[in-house]
Design a protein around this motif. Structure first.
Motif, mmCIF file in Angstrom:
data_model
loop_
_atom_site.group_PDB
_atom_site.id
_atom_site.type_symbol
_atom_site.label_atom_id
_atom_site.label_comp_id
_atom_site.label_asym_id
_atom_site.label_seq_id
_atom_site.Cartn_x
_atom_site.Cartn_y
_atom_site.Cartn_z
ATOM 1 N N THR A 120 0.790 -1.047 0.070
ATOM 2 C CA THR A 120 -0.096 0.111 0.065
ATOM 3 C C THR A 120 0.980 1.170 -0.148
ATOM 4 O O THR A 120 2.012 1.321 0.331
ATOM 5 C CB THR A 120 -0.979 0.100 1.179
ATOM 6 N N PHE A 121 0.233 2.521 -0.397
ATOM 7 C CA PHE A 121 1.196 3.577 -0.434
ATOM 8 C C PHE A 121 1.674 3.955 0.932
ATOM 9 O O PHE A 121 2.847 4.521 0.977
ATOM 10 C CB PHE A 121 0.085 4.837 -0.834
ATOM 11 N N ARG A 122 0.998 3.822 1.901
ATOM 12 C CA ARG A 122 1.369 4.272 3.398
ATOM 13 C C ARG A 122 2.573 3.129 3.587
ATOM 14 O O ARG A 122 3.607 3.637 4.258
ATOM 15 C CB ARG A 122 0.398 3.953 4.444
ATOM 16 N N SER A 123 2.155 1.800 3.302
ATOM 17 C CA SER A 123 3.515 0.833 3.889
ATOM 18 C C SER A 123 4.690 1.316 2.694
ATOM 19 O O SER A 123 5.758 1.381 3.572
ATOM 20 C CB SER A 123 3.072 -0.674 3.448
ATOM 21 N N TYR A 140 -1.312 7.555 -11.150
ATOM 22 C CA TYR A 140 -2.135 6.414 -11.183
ATOM 23 C C TYR A 140 -2.618 5.708 -12.248
ATOM 24 O O TYR A 140 -2.613 6.434 -13.339
ATOM 25 C CB TYR A 140 -3.485 7.047 -10.350
ATOM 26 N N ALA A 145 -6.314 -3.714 -7.168
ATOM 27 C CA ALA A 145 -5.913 -3.177 -5.924
ATOM 28 C C ALA A 145 -5.638 -1.895 -5.774
ATOM 29 O O ALA A 145 -4.558 -1.370 -6.132
ATOM 30 C CB ALA A 145 -4.497 -4.288 -5.501
ATOM 31 N N THR A 146 -6.783 -1.222 -5.174
ATOM 32 C CA THR A 146 -6.686 0.117 -5.097
ATOM 33 C C THR A 146 -5.561 0.922 -4.245
ATOM 34 O O THR A 146 -5.295 0.176 -3.226
ATOM 35 C CB THR A 146 -8.005 0.758 -4.541
ATOM 36 N N ASN A 147 -4.792 1.491 -4.408
ATOM 37 C CA ASN A 147 -4.114 2.484 -3.650
ATOM 38 C C ASN A 147 -2.638 1.575 -3.510
ATOM 39 O O ASN A 147 -2.346 1.717 -2.418
ATOM 40 C CB ASN A 147 -4.492 3.065 -2.463
ATOM 41 N N THR A 148 -2.514 0.602 -4.332
ATOM 42 C CA THR A 148 -1.158 -0.321 -4.111
ATOM 43 C C THR A 148 0.055 0.306 -5.092
ATOM 44 O O THR A 148 -0.553 0.808 -6.211
ATOM 45 C CB THR A 148 -1.312 -1.755 -4.313
ATOM 46 N N LEU A 175 0.752 4.247 -8.581
ATOM 47 C CA LEU A 175 -0.280 3.615 -7.830
ATOM 48 C C LEU A 175 -1.622 3.217 -8.421
ATOM 49 O O LEU A 175 -1.897 3.788 -9.657
ATOM 50 C CB LEU A 175 -0.580 4.493 -6.568
#
Length: 265
Positions: A120-123, A140, A145-148, A175
């Motif tokens: 994920t973006f945060r990870s 984007y 898989a959204t936001n990966t 992403l």
């Protein structure tokens, strides 16, 4: 009589020596406070961000010694700039105390690029920060898989995990925006090579799902697509549709074979 004079001279000399020792001791201890600046305190100058040479001169003028204790790399500072100091600027300390400096390195150290694809973006952001890297531009493209993270790049070029990059580099991320809301006809991939099918799917903002082989396939890129799911048409002869970001499963064979009977003529 001479013996009396000799003895008297000796005692006088001894007394004079004792008085001299006490006098010297008195002078020494009287001036010790001046020599060591006893009781004198002053605020430590804040020299963070300044060049090492300039910072050392400022500290010396204020009555402090400067010693480089450590170094770190920060792309926001110029080379050899002071990153941190101890004691901190503004602290009231005894004159003559040593101020320890952490300075910025002249050359960025190299670090291994982590694998971000699938995170994920945060990870991904946290992983980059742990390696002293940072997130650059983000873009984007449709994917389920959204936001990966779909791709990781440096200077607009794909970047593989394990590659050495300068510490502080900005890593660009592609992403997933999720599947689109508009449905499109499923493209017919049967008869194309795997490489051609992959390019066609990318151009249609579609992904590759499961890839299976039929028989022995030595060259995957040159193998032919002999079947796909979903197919271009359904059992009723109506065109199947997909949304951007969805994946299509492929069956590959070393020979082109006959066209898929489910393909739209």
């Amino acid at each position: 009589m001479f013996e009396f004079i000799t003895k008297r001279s000796f005692f006088i000399n001894l007394l004079a020596a004792i008085v001299l020792v006490f006098l010297l001791a008195f002078i020494f201890f009287s001036t010790l406070g001046i020599i060591t600046h006893h009781g004198q305190t002053i605020q430590v100058p804040d020299i963070r961000g300044k060049n090492l040479k300039e910072a050392s001169a400022i500290l010396s003028k204020a009555g402090f010694d400067a010693v480089v204790r450590d170094s770190i790399y920060a792309d926001t500072l110029s080379p050899l700039a002071v990153y941190d100091q101890a004691p901190e600027g503004g602290a009231v300390e005894k004159v003559g105390r040593t101020v320890y400096l952490t300075i910025n390195k002249t050359v960025a150290p190299m670090v291994a690029m982590p694998e971000l694809v699938g995170l994920t973006f945060r990870s991904a952001q946290m992983t980059l920060e742990s390696r002293r890297l940072k997130v650059g531009d983000t873009s984007y493209q449709p994917d389920f898989a959204t936001n990966t993270v779909l791709k990781q790049m440096l200077n607009h070029k794909p970047l593989k995990a394990g590659a050495e990059v300068p510490e502080g580099s900005a890593i660009d991320l592609v992403l997933s925006s999720g599947t689109g809301s508009i449905e499109y006809p499923v493209p017919n991939l049967v008869g194309l090579t795997y490489a051609e099918a992959r390019e066609a799917l990318t151009a249609s903002n579609l992904g590759i799902g499961v890839v299976l082989t039929m028989g022995a396939v030595s060259d995957t890129a040159g193998a032919f697509v002999v079947r796909q799911s979903p197919t271009q048409v359904n059992n009723l002869g109506d065109a199947n549709t997909v949304r951007a970001g969805q994946a299509i499963d492929l069956w590959l064979s070393s020979s082109k074979g006959a066209a898929d009977s489910t393909a739209k003529p």
